[in-house]
Design an enzyme around this catalytic site. Structure first.
Site, PDB file in Angstrom:
ATOM      1  N   ASP A   1       0.825  -1.219   0.000  1.00  0.00           N
ATOM      2  CA  ASP A   1       0.000   0.000   0.000  1.00  0.00           C
ATOM      3  C   ASP A   1       0.858   1.268   0.000  1.00  0.00           C
ATOM      4  O   ASP A   1       0.726   2.129   0.871  1.00  0.00           O
ATOM      5  CB  ASP A   1      -0.922   0.032   1.224  1.00  0.00           C
ATOM      6  CG  ASP A   1      -1.732  -1.237   1.391  1.00  0.00           C
ATOM      7  OD1 ASP A   1      -2.050  -1.869   0.374  1.00  0.00           O
ATOM      8  OD2 ASP A   1      -2.054  -1.592   2.548  1.00  0.00           O
TER       9      ASP A   1
ATOM     10  N   GLU B   1     -11.778  -1.262  -2.608  1.00  0.00           N
ATOM     11  CA  GLU B   1     -11.120  -0.534  -1.528  1.00  0.00           C
ATOM     12  C   GLU B   1      -9.968   0.286  -2.096  1.00  0.00           C
ATOM     13  O   GLU B   1      -9.834   0.442  -3.308  1.00  0.00           O
ATOM     14  CB  GLU B   1     -10.601  -1.517  -0.464  1.00  0.00           C
ATOM     15  CG  GLU B   1      -9.556  -2.500  -0.979  1.00  0.00           C
ATOM     16  CD  GLU B   1      -9.071  -3.465   0.098  1.00  0.00           C
ATOM     17  OE1 GLU B   1      -9.666  -3.511   1.192  1.00  0.00           O
ATOM     18  OE2 GLU B   1      -8.086  -4.188  -0.158  1.00  0.00           O
TER      19      GLU B   1
END
Length: 529
Positions: A65, A298
């Site tokens: 991420d 997401e």
């Protein structure tokens, strides 16, 4: 979703988006520059050096991420605490690296020494108000920061997940399950004047997970995914509009993605956040399924491109270990409506284009779990980049745990004439600019169509380009090359071209790659053998 057949159609690359981080070399110098070029030699399988003691050798190992920001001298990449073998555990939170060239990265440590006290205090205050016992030792997860330069400061918005059941307050394990959901997540913010100094000052909570179901936090089973919280307060992203408005975009699964306006001076909500007042939680700008909180979307990343005058919302679809793929939609307004490749509103349905997907070229295991991206621009050159983790498939090199190997990927973005981003099929390695000539295209290629196939890697198909400008194999028709704009046309399909490193070759060597979109908004990737 069924795989889509390739329908070729023209989406040309904008010629004002083909600059490079490196200066164009004069013609008489070009051959020597390429001859002297040396690409990265570090292994994609970093299991042998994954431990904390070997962190000086990691380069882009143990990245998850990522969020990238520049101070003008260095790029800084921040990420989630996740690491192969839990090598980062016990060493702080939000690991970061720095680089001068986006290719060679040094591990610098972590941005947060310990979880701020306000998280536990706020959690237990909220529990007390609804008659629940406080949790003495919450289980925290530290996820998905975003870092942006705001004026003369750098702001990091970060996620902290509480992994305890609401009812009994015990850690989230099968044995402890008490037919309640797990506790809320929090997004906090901290600031620094310089990422090089790593002296972040925490500013406290921005938002937290909020429920529209009162105190009915019951869950029928661990297979129930209807979601107690409306918005899941993780995966923040920040965008500043041309008018100077600051917006936090956040969310994961549950009811989708929300946009919340911030106070530019403080970085906190413009209107005070109230867990009991739904009007303060933000505006829904995307949901994959309007009738369910089982979203499988997401990791929103939001950017504004002044060249196209669009806001782009990048989304991670499906689970992160294998099936992760990246979608993108766009809007003229920060709060939407966001539209997909076909020009229709995407709220409540799947969106296209698909710009990354699990894949494999020949001679390599390939990559899965390629999403939850950051998108950033070199403001001097105008070049755009996509960065995310990539995971190796399970049992790579006979390692049953190889799917937990998370390598950071940085890839160049080009933009089609219609203003859609396409991501290069090979990772960026700062190859010096040398004019690509038409004769370099002649020969054998591998081509991949990134059709959606959940949990499956798309593999390559043979393509041949002949000296008499015929394409056969995966794509057919007449081919031509626009050298000025670095666009290869096959039939009516227009493809952005770059000279990149062939990461699958042994030893690695320079090659030509292309990326474009077919008429369904699916990426078409190619690599010269």
């Amino acid at each position: 979703m069924a795989s889509m057949a390739l329908i070729v159609v023209a989406y040309s690359c904008k010629d004002d988006e083909v600059s490079s981080d490196l200066p164009v070399i004069e013609e008489e110098e070009q051959q020597d520059v390429l001859a002297d070029y040396k690409g990265p030699v570090y292994a994609d399988d970093y299991s042998a050096i994954a431990s904390w003691e070997n962190r000086s050798s990691w380069n882009l190992a143990n990245v998850h991420d990522p969020s990238v920001v520049s101070d003008g001298k260095y790029y800084y990449m921040y990420g989630t605490d996740a690491s192969y073998g839990n090598a980062l555990e016990g060493h702080g939170h939000f690991p970061y690296k720095k680089s001068k060239d986006l290719v060679n990265w040094d591990f610098e440590g972590t941005a947060m020494a310990a979880t701020p006290d306000w998280v536990k205090d706020t959690l237990n205050n909220m529990r007390t108000r609804v008659g629940l016992d406080p949790i003495a030792d919450p289980v925290f997860g530290h996820w998905a920061p975003v870092v942006r330069k705001v004026g003369d400061k750098y702001r990091m918005y970060y996620s902290i997940v509480v992994d305890n059941f609401i009812g009994n307050g015990l850690p989230n394990t099968e044995a402890n399950f008490d037919n309640t959901w797990t506790e809320r997540a929090f997004i906090g913010m901290m600031e620094t004047s310089s990422p090089l100094l790593n002296d972040w000052e925490d500013k406290g909570m921005v938002v937290c997970s909020v429920s529209d179901r009162g105190t009915d936090w019951s869950r029928s089973s661990t297979g129930d995914w209807s979601g107690y919280f409306k918005y899941n307060a993780i995966d923040p992203s920040l965008v500043v509009t041309p008018e100077g408005e600051h917006w936090l975009v956040y969310g994961s699964w549950h009811s989708g993605i929300a946009a919340l306006q911030l106070n530019p001076e403080t970085g906190l909500p413009l209107n005070e956040f109230d867990v009991n007042d739904e009007s303060t939680w933000g505006t829904t700008i995307y949901t994959r399924n309007s009738s369910s909180r089982w979203q499988a979307s997401e990791g929103p990343e939001i950017i504004y491109n002044e060249e196209t005058d669009y806001y782009y919302l990048f989304l991670a679809y499906d689970e992160l270990s294998v099936a992760y793929n990246t979608r993108v939609c766009r809007s003229r307004n920060i709060t939407g409506p966001y539209e997909g490749f076909d020009g229709s509103a995407v709220i409540g349905k799947d969106c296209f284009p698909i710009i990354t997907h699990p894949y494999a070229f020949n001679n390599h295991s390939g990559w899965v779990g390629i999403s939850h991206c950051c998108v950033f621009q070199n403001e001097e050159t105008g070049d755009w980049y996509y960065s995310s983790q990539g995971r190796l498939p399970a049992n790579t090199n006979s390692n049953a745990y190889s799917n937990a190997i998370m390598m950071g990927h940085v890839r160049k973005i080009r933009w089609t004439e219609d203003g859609w981003p396409v991501v290069m099929p090979e990772r960026y390695t700062a190859v010096p600019e040398k004019e690509i000539t038409e004769d370099e295209f002649v020969g054998s290629w591998e081509q991949i169509t990134l059709n959606y196939a959940r949990g499956t890697q798309q593999s390559s198909v043979a393509l041949s380009l002949s000296s008499d400008h015929k394409a056969t194999g995966a794509l057919t028709g007449t081919w031509s090359f626009d050298a000025a704009n670095k666009v290869l046309t096959i039939g009516s399909l227009e493809l952005c071209v770059e000279r990149e490193l062939d990461w699958e070759a042994s030893p690695r060597e320079l090659t030509i790659v292309f990326s474009g979109l077919n008429s369904s908004g699916v990426s078409i990737w190619g690599k010269k053998n």
